[in-house]
Scaffold this motif. Structure first.
Motif, PDB file in Angstrom:
ATOM      1  N   UNK A 184     -35.406  29.514 -46.259  1.00  0.00           N
ATOM      2  CA  UNK A 184     -35.197  29.393 -47.526  1.00  0.00           C
ATOM      3  C   UNK A 184     -34.366  28.065 -47.920  1.00  0.00           C
ATOM      4  N   UNK A 185     -33.606  27.703 -47.081  1.00  0.00           N
ATOM      5  CA  UNK A 185     -32.713  26.366 -46.938  1.00  0.00           C
ATOM      6  C   UNK A 185     -33.640  25.288 -47.177  1.00  0.00           C
ATOM      7  N   UNK A 186     -34.445  25.123 -46.250  1.00  0.00           N
ATOM      8  CA  UNK A 186     -35.538  23.984 -46.238  1.00  0.00           C
ATOM      9  C   UNK A 186     -36.217  24.060 -47.596  1.00  0.00           C
ATOM     10  N   UNK A 187     -36.842  25.113 -48.065  1.00  0.00           N
ATOM     11  CA  UNK A 187     -37.407  25.158 -49.084  1.00  0.00           C
ATOM     12  C   UNK A 187     -36.640  24.784 -50.368  1.00  0.00           C
ATOM     13  N   UNK A 188     -35.743  25.538 -50.517  1.00  0.00           N
ATOM     14  CA  UNK A 188     -34.929  25.018 -51.885  1.00  0.00           C
ATOM     15  C   UNK A 188     -34.204  23.541 -51.745  1.00  0.00           C
ATOM     16  N   UNK A 189     -33.782  23.017 -50.612  1.00  0.00           N
ATOM     17  CA  UNK A 189     -33.466  21.623 -50.637  1.00  0.00           C
ATOM     18  C   UNK A 189     -34.582  20.699 -50.790  1.00  0.00           C
TER      19      UNK A 189
END
Length: 134
Positions: free
Chosen positions: A108-113
């Motif tokens: 999720x961190x990779x996708x959100x940023x």
């Protein structure tokens, strides 16, 4: 490493006094050798129980103990660590939804940023034509 320095503790305690708010995570903890990521938004007045998003194989909102995290001993004497570069940036509800869809907080961190970078790129103002002529 001190998992929860005084400045972050104060921010978490302040959030804990504001119930029913969709707080941005203040701190991210992680297992450097495998599964285990925690995003904390609040700390109870007892100074131990935090609320946030925990991912031990499946991300879910809930409470977790700082004392228990500090007591974890992994191979080679390593313990749970705090991500020194983590900034939060999104409310915990956004993190939770993205983590459930992606399958983990790390994904999720990779996708959100990546989405945030794309959105920022779309909002760039065109170069000043007067500057270009000079």
């Amino acid at each position: 490493m001190i998992l929860l320095p005084p400045d972050l503790r104060q921010r978490l305690l302040a959030n804990g006094r504001q119930r029913d708010v969709d707080h941005v995570p203040v701190v991210k903890f992680f297992n450097p050798l495998g599964e285990g990521v925690w995003l904390a938004t609040e700390l109870d007045p007892d100074g131990d129980i935090m609320f946030g998003l925990a991912d031990l194989g499946y991300p879910e909102l809930g409470s977790f103990s700082l004392e228990e995290m500090e007591s974890i001993r992994l191979p080679f004497g390593i313990g749970i660590e705090r991500d020194l570069l983590f900034t939060g940036d999104f409310p915990i509800s956004v993190w939770a939804e993205a983590a459930r869809e992606a399958g983990s907080i790390r994904a999720a961190e990779r996708i959100l940023y990546a989405r945030a970078r794309s959105a920022a790129a779309l909002n760039l103002t065109p170069p000043d034509t007067e500057t270009q002529k000079a």
